[in-house]
Motif scaffolding. Structure first.
Motif: not given
Length: 386
Positions: A364-372
């Motif tokens: 939640y609040e952004g997956t690893d992939e999103v933050h990467t």
């Protein structure tokens, strides 16, 4: 006396007020959470009875100014998140949803009447809020939401579905994000409104001492002044999410610290082959690796807090904290579990519970992939989301 896990003496960089608040929250967790969390987790019980205690310490919307909120600093908020998540991720999630998401949206984007109506009661824990953004088919890409709000005379009528919404079934008010003819807007929706239904999601293998729900909005009618006047477009909910992500960067270090502390204590007491297992080289290597990542992650969180207090914190820096600290906290919890051997799968010990919870926090609040990809865009100048 210096904490033996604080290898770099980061405590020396905290103010007296920051250390005092940390002690108060830690005492609350020690008294009310640790004796009960295994049972709460087993029975999938969220301890709503602790909300008045959290309010008593001024933790609800603690980083907001005015309207009955405590106006605490960013590092104080982070330390509170860390100590609560050392008890359980569900407690820190409550702090995030209530304070950073629901209250944060009203404080940043609401009218004066809306702020005065809701924030003082929410700060006192008399009203619980939730934040309805994610949908069954719109998770990492909320621009794909299908929830729609249409004008009907002086009212708004909202229809749609939301999923994985924290606190929704116990909330008194929901901040709902919906498409309109004027783009994405936010609405304050009492959960008693006809057509609003929140159903807890069952069968969770993670975050069991917490509440996540499906929300159905079937022609929910709210007055025209329910719209958040300053919230236009996805930038508004993203600002709220960044507040929550910042708290996560701190909170997960609490789960990691509790897991490491448990492993260190256990390995000092557990004897095999005639000696404490803490005396074996492989065990010490694990303890050292966990300690290094815990200290680096805490130092990163502290750096983010000082940047935030000086008004210089960027979304990309928040993504660094969320991505790195959540990823490393899971590794610490899993490694700590191995030191406990077979006993590590028992609810008597915390590391596996923390590791399981952090799988949700990682999502939640952004997956690893999103933050990467957020960090990658900052490095290259190229948007790789599409």
């Amino acid at each position: 006396m210096q904490d033996p896990l604080d290898l770099l003496d980061l405590d020396a960089d905290l103010t007296a007020n920051e250390r005092s608040l940390r002690s108060d929250v830690r005492a609350l967790v020690d008294e009310h959470v640790r004796p009960n969390i295994a049972e709460w987790y087993e029975s999938a019980h969220f301890p709503r009875e602790l909300v008045p205690e959290l309010a008593r310490l001024g933790l609800l919307g603690m980083h907001l100014d005015g309207y009955g909120c405590a106006g605490r600093g960013a590092v104080e908020y982070g330390l509170a998140a860390l100590e609560l998540e050392a008890g359980d991720s569900g407690l820190r999630t409550f702090l995030s949803v209530q304070g950073s998401l629901a209250m944060g949206a009203i404080r940043m984007f609401g009218s004066e009447d809306q702020r005065n109506r809701w924030l003082p009661e929410m700060a006192r824990g008399e009203v619980i809020g939730c934040f309805g953004l994610t949908e069954p088919d719109a998770g990492s890409d909320p621009s794909g939401m299908s929830t729609y709000a249409r004008r009907d005379g002086g009212d708004w009528v909202i229809s749609g579905r939301k999923r994985w919404i924290g606190l929704a079934s116990i909330a008194d008010v929901a901040v709902i994000w919906a498409k309109t003819d004027d783009g994405i807007r936010g609405f304050i929706v009492p959960t008693t409104a006809p057509g609003f239904a929140a159903t807890p999601i069952a069968g969770k293998l993670s975050m069991r001492a917490s509440v996540q729900c499906d929300i159905a909005l079937d022609d929910v009618r709210v007055p025209g002044d329910s719209i958040l006047p300053e919230a236009r477009g996805l930038g508004a909910p993203f600002r709220c999410l960044n507040e929550a992500r910042y708290g996560i960067a701190w909170g997960v270090m609490g789960a990691a610290r509790d897991s490491l502390t448990t492993a260190l204590r256990y390995s000092s007491d557990r004897r095999q082959f005639g000696r404490a297992i803490a005396g074996f080289q492989l065990t010490q290597a694990k303890l050292v690796d966990m300690s290094l990542e815990l200290e680096k992650g805490t130092m990163l969180a502290l750096r983010l807090g000082r940047l935030k207090e000086s008004g210089r914190l960027t979304p990309e820096q928040i993504s660094i904290g969320k991505l790195n600290n959540t990823r490393e906290a899971i590794r610490i919890c899993r490694t700590a579990r191995t030191i406990l051997g077979g006993n590590g799968i028992s609810s008597e010990y915390s590391p596996l519970r923390h590791a399981s919870n952090l799988e949700s926090v990682r999502t939640y609040e952004g997956t690893d992939e999103v933050h990467t990809l957020i960090i990658g865009r900052r490095l290259t100048g190229i948007d790789a989301f599409r």
